[in-house]
Design a protein around this motif. Structure first.
Motif, PDB file in Angstrom:
ATOM      1  N   PHE A  38      -2.898  -7.047   0.091  1.00 43.72           N
ATOM      2  CA  PHE A  38      -1.753  -6.576  -0.591  1.00 43.72           C
ATOM      3  C   PHE A  38      -1.998  -7.516  -1.320  1.00 43.72           C
ATOM      4  O   PHE A  38      -2.756  -7.828  -2.417  1.00 43.72           O
ATOM      5  CB  PHE A  38      -0.530  -7.544   0.170  1.00 43.72           C
ATOM      6  CG  PHE A  38       1.209  -7.577  -1.443  1.00 43.72           C
ATOM      7  CD1 PHE A  38       1.614  -6.288  -0.308  1.00 43.72           C
ATOM      8  CD2 PHE A  38       0.813  -8.055  -1.952  1.00 43.72           C
ATOM      9  CE1 PHE A  38       2.433  -5.567  -1.139  1.00 43.72           C
ATOM     10  CE2 PHE A  38       2.400  -7.983  -3.068  1.00 43.72           C
ATOM     11  CZ  PHE A  38       3.358  -7.209  -2.021  1.00 43.72           C
ATOM     12  N   ASP A  95      13.979  -6.845   7.712  1.00 45.65           N
ATOM     13  CA  ASP A  95      14.785  -5.835   6.764  1.00 45.65           C
ATOM     14  C   ASP A  95      14.996  -4.715   6.980  1.00 45.65           C
ATOM     15  O   ASP A  95      15.078  -3.646   6.590  1.00 45.65           O
ATOM     16  CB  ASP A  95      14.330  -6.038   5.214  1.00 45.65           C
ATOM     17  CG  ASP A  95      14.394  -7.433   4.926  1.00 45.65           C
ATOM     18  OD1 ASP A  95      15.330  -7.940   4.931  1.00 45.65           O
ATOM     19  OD2 ASP A  95      13.576  -8.254   4.058  1.00 45.65           O
ATOM     20  N   GLN A 102      -0.389  -5.681  -4.911  1.00 43.17           N
ATOM     21  CA  GLN A 102       1.173  -5.885  -5.824  1.00 43.17           C
ATOM     22  C   GLN A 102       2.210  -4.986  -4.759  1.00 43.17           C
ATOM     23  O   GLN A 102       2.215  -4.160  -3.823  1.00 43.17           O
ATOM     24  CB  GLN A 102       0.678  -4.287  -7.552  1.00 43.17           C
ATOM     25  CG  GLN A 102       0.868  -3.229  -6.967  1.00 43.17           C
ATOM     26  CD  GLN A 102       0.325  -2.805  -7.873  1.00 43.17           C
ATOM     27  OE1 GLN A 102      -0.367  -2.844  -9.044  1.00 43.17           O
ATOM     28  NE2 GLN A 102       0.626  -0.738  -8.246  1.00 43.17           N
ATOM     29  N   GLU A 103       3.439  -5.480  -5.518  1.00 39.38           N
ATOM     30  CA  GLU A 103       4.891  -4.906  -4.690  1.00 39.38           C
ATOM     31  C   GLU A 103       5.066  -3.425  -4.878  1.00 39.38           C
ATOM     32  O   GLU A 103       4.426  -3.005  -5.691  1.00 39.38           O
ATOM     33  CB  GLU A 103       5.993  -5.304  -4.779  1.00 39.38           C
ATOM     34  CG  GLU A 103       7.318  -5.112  -4.660  1.00 39.38           C
ATOM     35  CD  GLU A 103       8.276  -6.002  -5.166  1.00 39.38           C
ATOM     36  OE1 GLU A 103       9.519  -5.488  -4.660  1.00 39.38           O
ATOM     37  OE2 GLU A 103       8.458  -6.831  -5.396  1.00 39.38           O
ATOM     38  N   ASN A 111       6.488  -8.141   7.930  1.00 34.88           N
ATOM     39  CA  ASN A 111       7.126  -6.829   7.136  1.00 34.88           C
ATOM     40  C   ASN A 111       8.815  -7.156   6.653  1.00 34.88           C
ATOM     41  O   ASN A 111       9.316  -7.241   7.691  1.00 34.88           O
ATOM     42  CB  ASN A 111       6.189  -6.149   7.125  1.00 34.88           C
ATOM     43  CG  ASN A 111       4.615  -6.274   7.898  1.00 34.88           C
ATOM     44  OD1 ASN A 111       4.154  -4.830   7.688  1.00 34.88           O
ATOM     45  ND2 ASN A 111       3.748  -7.590   7.450  1.00 34.88           N
ATOM     46  N   ASP A 112       8.738  -7.163   5.087  1.00 38.94           N
ATOM     47  CA  ASP A 112       9.591  -6.164   4.771  1.00 38.94           C
ATOM     48  C   ASP A 112       9.991  -4.922   4.347  1.00 38.94           C
ATOM     49  O   ASP A 112      10.826  -4.665   3.808  1.00 38.94           O
ATOM     50  CB  ASP A 112      10.250  -6.907   3.380  1.00 38.94           C
ATOM     51  CG  ASP A 112       9.756  -8.271   2.822  1.00 38.94           C
ATOM     52  OD1 ASP A 112       9.812  -9.451   4.077  1.00 38.94           O
ATOM     53  OD2 ASP A 112       9.230  -9.013   2.505  1.00 38.94           O
ATOM     54  N   TRP A 113       9.430  -4.022   5.082  1.00 47.31           N
ATOM     55  CA  TRP A 113      10.054  -2.305   5.143  1.00 47.31           C
ATOM     56  C   TRP A 113      11.262  -2.175   5.720  1.00 47.31           C
ATOM     57  O   TRP A 113      12.226  -3.206   6.373  1.00 47.31           O
ATOM     58  CB  TRP A 113       9.205  -1.486   6.245  1.00 47.31           C
ATOM     59  CG  TRP A 113       7.535  -2.007   5.991  1.00 47.31           C
ATOM     60  CD1 TRP A 113       7.111  -2.862   6.967  1.00 47.31           C
ATOM     61  CD2 TRP A 113       6.233  -1.645   5.150  1.00 47.31           C
ATOM     62  NE1 TRP A 113       5.277  -3.048   6.676  1.00 47.31           N
ATOM     63  CE2 TRP A 113       5.058  -1.964   5.082  1.00 47.31           C
ATOM     64  CE3 TRP A 113       6.832  -1.290   4.010  1.00 47.31           C
ATOM     65  CZ2 TRP A 113       4.303  -1.468   4.365  1.00 47.31           C
ATOM     66  CZ3 TRP A 113       5.367  -0.229   3.353  1.00 47.31           C
ATOM     67  CH2 TRP A 113       4.793  -0.699   3.576  1.00 47.31           C
ATOM     68  N   SER A 166       2.679  -9.247   5.499  1.00 49.47           N
ATOM     69  CA  SER A 166       2.535  -8.480   4.081  1.00 49.47           C
ATOM     70  C   SER A 166       4.070  -8.799   3.510  1.00 49.47           C
ATOM     71  O   SER A 166       4.867  -7.294   3.560  1.00 49.47           O
ATOM     72  CB  SER A 166       1.718  -6.673   4.302  1.00 49.47           C
ATOM     73  OG  SER A 166       0.696  -7.779   4.644  1.00 49.47           O
ATOM     74  N   THR A 167       5.153  -9.593   3.300  1.00 52.32           N
ATOM     75  CA  THR A 167       5.976  -9.478   2.155  1.00 52.32           C
ATOM     76  C   THR A 167       5.649  -8.648   1.023  1.00 52.32           C
ATOM     77  O   THR A 167       4.826  -8.959  -0.049  1.00 52.32           O
ATOM     78  CB  THR A 167       6.055 -11.229   2.322  1.00 52.32           C
ATOM     79  OG1 THR A 167       5.917 -11.376   2.143  1.00 52.32           O
ATOM     80  CG2 THR A 167       6.757 -11.704   3.609  1.00 52.32           C
ATOM     81  N   GLY A 168       6.954  -8.643   0.581  1.00 52.98           N
ATOM     82  CA  GLY A 168       6.691  -7.560  -0.217  1.00 52.98           C
ATOM     83  C   GLY A 168       6.742  -6.000  -0.788  1.00 52.98           C
ATOM     84  O   GLY A 168       7.252  -4.772  -1.029  1.00 52.98           O
ATOM     85  N   THR A 169       7.014  -5.937   1.142  1.00 52.10           N
ATOM     86  CA  THR A 169       6.734  -3.848   1.259  1.00 52.10           C
ATOM     87  C   THR A 169       7.915  -3.694   1.671  1.00 52.10           C
ATOM     88  O   THR A 169       8.230  -3.744   2.182  1.00 52.10           O
ATOM     89  CB  THR A 169       5.894  -4.026   2.420  1.00 52.10           C
ATOM     90  OG1 THR A 169       6.704  -4.658   3.297  1.00 52.10           O
ATOM     91  CG2 THR A 169       4.128  -4.672   2.511  1.00 52.10           C
ATOM     92  N   ALA A 170       8.700  -3.566   0.077  1.00 59.67           N
ATOM     93  CA  ALA A 170      10.002  -3.302   0.270  1.00 59.67           C
ATOM     94  C   ALA A 170      10.259  -2.190   0.809  1.00 59.67           C
ATOM     95  O   ALA A 170      11.607  -2.147   1.076  1.00 59.67           O
ATOM     96  CB  ALA A 170      10.784  -3.745  -1.119  1.00 59.67           C
TER      97      ALA A 170
END
Length: 362
Positions: A219, A297, A221-222, A271-273, A243-247
């Protein structure tokens, strides 16, 4: 520990039993019987001065821990009837620099060369080797190991097999026979990377006879979205682990990108997909254990193609997607299994899931 510096094994001996010479700290050289077929567990474990061995052509098996911690060994030629290099067999042989693997070897078992910090060259014949599996942690932290040739019969690369092999520089050539690359197999290795979609990613070589895998992704950057590259056949285990921040949206396939077959264990764990797009366009066969576990998420629908053969334990556990469909195929003869707790705590899952007739185990 006071045994003689040199040992000669007579020709009548066909097996060296477990722990026979373990801890013989003065032993420097062994001459093996030309009828020897097996070196047992721990046979030469911690023979710290053992520097010279010539394995006989009669040898078939090197058992677990056989030469573990033989720190003075510098070179090993695996003879041409050995089929298995045992677990931990050369672990922590810190003086070892060169290993020649005979074509007969089918399995390099777990931890076989773990922590061989000076191991530089592992020679495997890409065309003629019968090697099918490299076990978990087999070359873990072999920090001087250069890129090796993966043979064309290879099927599986285990968990952390080349992790932290920082001299493993270049683009690995993964044969198209490989169907599984384990958790963190190439993490921290020296593989060539590039930055795309907010990640530093490493892909394997793409070309005739080789399969394109996404090996690592760190990772940066967001990001709003991520899409795998065209012609990618597999995603190695743990690639996007934590890999959080993967919105945004995770794109795994499309009308012009249908090649994905293998998603490794914990590939997208935690993850935050917000959504997954394109699985229905792929040829996905296996979704590994905890592949999407704790993607909490994740919204919307997921549709799996009728090529699916295995959905692993907790593959979609603790996710929040709303519906799931698996394509039917009444003519299919191959079976599919759905692992234990595959959809555990998927509390937003609603509607009807029609289990295809080709599913043989839940």
């Amino acid at each position: 520990s006071s045994i003689a510096n040199r040992v000669v094994i007579p020709n009548e001996i066909t097996e060296i039993l477990p722990s026979t010479f373990a801890g013989c700290s003065k032993l420097t050289e062994v001459t093996f019987s030309n009828k020897l077929t097996k070196i047992g567990q721990n046979a030469f474990n911690n023979c710290v001065k053992l520097a010279n061995i010539l394995l006989p052509d009669s040898l078939v098996e090197i058992d677990d821990y056989a030469f573990n911690s033989c720190t003075s060994l510098t070179k090993v030629d695996i003879s041409n009837h050995v089929t298995r290099i045992g677990s931990y067999s050369f672990q922590s042989c810190t003086g070892l620099t060169d290993v020649n693997v005979a074509d007969s070897v089918e399995l390099i078992d777990k931890y076989a060369f773990y922590g061989c910090s000076n191991l530089t060259n592992v020679n495997i014949n890409e065309e003629t080797s019968n090697l099918t599996k490299i076990g978990d942690y087999a070359f873990y932290s072999a920090s001087k190991l250069k890129m090796i040739n993966f043979p064309k019969k290879l099927e599986s690369i285990g968990q952390c097999a080349f992790q932290y092999d920082t001299a493993f520089v270049g683009t690995p050539k993964i044969p198209e026979s490989v169907t599984e690359i384990g958790l963190f197999a190439f993490n921290g290795a020296g593989c060539n990377t590039k930055t795309t979609w907010g990640f530093n990613v490493a892909y394997s070589y793409e070309g005739e006879g080789y399969a394109k895998w996404l090996l690592t992704a760190s990772f940066v950057q967001e990001i709003p979205n991520f899409a795998i590259e065209k012609n990618t056949i597999g995603i190695a285990g743990g690639t996007f682990y934590n890999s959080t921040g993967t919105a945004g949206q995770l794109v795994l396939g499309g009308t012009d990108n249908r090649t994905l077959k293998y998603i490794g264990d914990s590939a997208f764990f935690y993850n935050d997909w917000s959504s997954i797009y394109g699985l229905e366009y792929t040829q996905v066969k296996t979704i590994g254990n905890s592949a999407f576990n704790l993607c909490n998420d994740l919204l919307g629908a997921i549709r799996l193609p009728n090529t699916i053969e295995s959905i692993g334990t907790r593959a979609f556990a603790n996710t929040t997607f709303s519906s799931l469909a698996i394509d039917q195929d009444t003519t299919r003869t191959t079976k599919c299994t759905i692992g234990q707790e595959a959809f555990l705590n998927s509390s937003s899952l609603s509607g009807t899931l029609n289990i295809p007739t080709y599913v043989s185990e839940i």
